[in-house]
Design an enzyme around this catalytic site. Structure first.
Site, short mmCIF file in Angstrom:
data_model
loop_
_atom_site.label_atom_id
_atom_site.label_comp_id
_atom_site.label_asym_id
_atom_site.label_seq_id
_atom_site.Cartn_x
_atom_site.Cartn_y
_atom_site.Cartn_z
N HIS A 57 0.79 -1.22 0.00
CA HIS A 57 0.00 0.00 0.00
C HIS A 57 0.84 1.29 0.00
O HIS A 57 0.27 2.38 -0.07
CB HIS A 57 -0.91 0.01 1.23
CG HIS A 57 -0.13 0.05 2.51
ND1 HIS A 57 0.44 -1.08 3.05
CD2 HIS A 57 0.22 1.07 3.31
CE1 HIS A 57 1.08 -0.75 4.15
NE2 HIS A 57 0.97 0.56 4.33
N HIS A 72 1.61 6.91 -0.85
CA HIS A 72 0.71 6.05 -0.08
C HIS A 72 -0.53 5.79 -0.91
O HIS A 72 -1.25 6.71 -1.26
CB HIS A 72 0.35 6.72 1.25
CG HIS A 72 -0.09 5.77 2.29
ND1 HIS A 72 -1.33 5.19 2.28
CD2 HIS A 72 0.55 5.28 3.37
CE1 HIS A 72 -1.43 4.38 3.32
NE2 HIS A 72 -0.30 4.42 4.00
#
Length: 149
Positions: A57, A72
């Site tokens: 992620h 992110h």
């Protein structure tokens, strides 16, 4: 000076709009955020450098000047435990700007109940160290998001 480019296609929205106080409050550093297009895509490196942190992620690439840039992919996506993400490089790899790092689906993230918004952060920088900060408008992969002086 380091130029940081967009790791994906979408709409620049700025960190203040990110639904996470750590990012919206610029606690890890200043930057911007991208509301990505929903189709599956590759998130690419925003700078030339070395991948120093890599998770399904999120990833950090440090450029030759020592600037670390965090990308992110979505908010609270650590909870997905890698489901829907495919790593395309390894930690420690040297990468070039625009090189694919993670394949993912923003729509799948949204369908899981999480926000697909992607912060792009200049780690350990002061807000006045960034110039040309892009906080609105459509962006293509590789468009300049900000420069780091």
């Amino acid at each position: 000076m380091t130029t940081v480019t967009s790791p994906l296609r979408g709409r620049a929205v700025g960190l203040a709009t990110v639904p996470d106080p750590v990012f919206s409050g610029a606690m890890v550093g200043p930057g911007t955020a991208i509301d990505p297009r929903p189709e599956p895509s590759d998130a690419v490196s925003p700078v030339d450098g070395v991948v120093v942190s890599l998770h399904p992620h999120a990833f950090v690439v440090v450029d030759p000047e020592g600037h670390g840039v965090l990308t992110h992919l979505g908010i609270d996506t650590v909870q997905l435990r890698g489901a829907g993400f495919e790593l395309l490089v390894s930690r420690g790899d040297t990468v070039t700007r625009g090189q694919a790092i993670v394949r993912w689906s923003p729509l799948a993230v949204e369908e899981s109940g999480n926000s697909p918004i992607c912060p792009v952060v200049a780690l350990d920088a002061s807000a006045d160290a960034l110039g040309g900060l892009r906080e609105e408008g459509l962006v293509e992969t590789g468009d300049e998001l900000f420069s780091w002086r």
